[in-house]
Scaffold this motif. Structure first.
Motif, PDB file in Angstrom:
ATOM      1  N   GLU A 112      32.784  40.985  33.146  1.00 51.57           N
ATOM      2  CA  GLU A 112      31.428  41.174  33.679  1.00 51.57           C
ATOM      3  C   GLU A 112      31.510  41.682  35.105  1.00 51.57           C
ATOM      4  O   GLU A 112      32.488  41.454  35.813  1.00 51.57           O
TER       5      GLU A 112
ATOM      6  N   SER B 261      28.753  41.967  38.462  1.00 54.32           N
ATOM      7  CA  SER B 261      27.414  41.756  39.012  1.00 54.32           C
ATOM      8  C   SER B 261      27.511  41.433  40.495  1.00 54.32           C
ATOM      9  O   SER B 261      28.424  40.745  40.926  1.00 54.32           O
ATOM     10  N   ASP B 262      26.588  41.955  41.251  1.00 51.82           N
ATOM     11  CA  ASP B 262      26.470  41.656  42.685  1.00 51.82           C
ATOM     12  C   ASP B 262      27.789  41.806  43.439  1.00 51.82           C
ATOM     13  O   ASP B 262      28.163  40.948  44.236  1.00 51.82           O
ATOM     14  N   GLY B 263      28.508  42.889  43.181  1.00 53.89           N
ATOM     15  CA  GLY B 263      29.743  43.150  43.903  1.00 53.89           C
ATOM     16  C   GLY B 263      30.911  42.277  43.499  1.00 53.89           C
ATOM     17  O   GLY B 263      31.910  42.200  44.214  1.00 53.89           O
ATOM     18  N   THR B 264      30.809  41.627  42.349  1.00 50.42           N
ATOM     19  CA  THR B 264      31.867  40.743  41.869  1.00 50.42           C
ATOM     20  C   THR B 264      32.224  41.115  40.437  1.00 50.42           C
ATOM     21  O   THR B 264      31.342  41.429  39.635  1.00 50.42           O
TER      22      THR B 264
ATOM     23  N   THR C  59      38.039  35.941  39.347  1.00 52.49           N
ATOM     24  CA  THR C  59      36.799  36.456  39.914  1.00 52.49           C
ATOM     25  C   THR C  59      37.167  37.176  41.198  1.00 52.49           C
ATOM     26  O   THR C  59      37.808  36.595  42.070  1.00 52.49           O
TER      27      THR C  59
ATOM     28  N   SER D  15      35.816  39.675  44.391  1.00 54.97           N
ATOM     29  CA  SER D  15      34.771  40.346  45.170  1.00 54.97           C
ATOM     30  C   SER D  15      35.264  41.753  45.456  1.00 54.97           C
ATOM     31  O   SER D  15      36.393  41.940  45.936  1.00 54.97           O
TER      32      SER D  15
ATOM     33  N   ASP E 249      32.845  48.007  48.581  1.00 57.42           N
ATOM     34  CA  ASP E 249      31.802  48.952  48.156  1.00 57.42           C
ATOM     35  C   ASP E 249      32.367  50.146  47.391  1.00 57.42           C
ATOM     36  O   ASP E 249      31.722  50.667  46.504  1.00 57.42           O
TER      37      ASP E 249
END
Length: 148
Positions: free
Chosen positions: A97, A99-102, A122, A124, A127
């Protein structure tokens, strides 16, 4: 990047030097990671890699792909078949998955005996994560040479 994307495989030759150096670097002085005779006395056919070295290799696999500016937020791994000298481990990853830069990545490392490591991480993402990954042609481990 999206769920289902496969990371390029990373092939890692398992040498005595890698096993012993990893154990020493992580201050794991258990004899089964550096003394073949002691390992045999305890039921193992040879020395074997410790979990801290495996964890470091999983982290390296992910940062090689996502770039040096990514941050490993969580790494949850489980060991299976031991990594013995003379074998090869191939790490593979699948994005589960984003989402939100992760990103959540499923990682599997297999050797000649089966799955050495399985788990999820997980990460991070910076950009520009889509443009910082290592090209497939360079996705081979560069580790110190060792004599067996």
């Amino acid at each position: 990047m999206k769920a289902g994307d496969e990371l390029p495989a990373l092939t890692i030759p398992i040498t005595r030097t890698l096993i012993v150096a990893g154990a020493l670097a992580s201050r794991d002085y258990q004899d089964v990671h550096h003394d073949a005779e002691a390992a045999r006395e305890k039921g193992s056919p040879d020395i074997f890699m410790n979990i801290l070295t495996t964890n470091g290799l999983v982290g390296r696999y992910l940062t090689d792909h996502f770039g040096p500016r990514c941050v490993l937020r969580k790494v949850a791994i489980r060991l299976g078949a031991p990594n013995y000298p003379g074998d090869t481990m191939v790490l593979r990853g699948t994005v589960k998955e984003v989402s939100d830069g992760t990103a959540v990545v499923r990682v599997v490392g297999a050797n000649g005996l089966g799955h050495h490591v399985t788990g999820t991480a997980t990460v991070s993402l910076p950009d520009d994560a889509a443009t910082t990954s290592v090209p497939e042609a360079t996705a081979t481990a560069s580790l110190p040479e060792a004599t067996e």
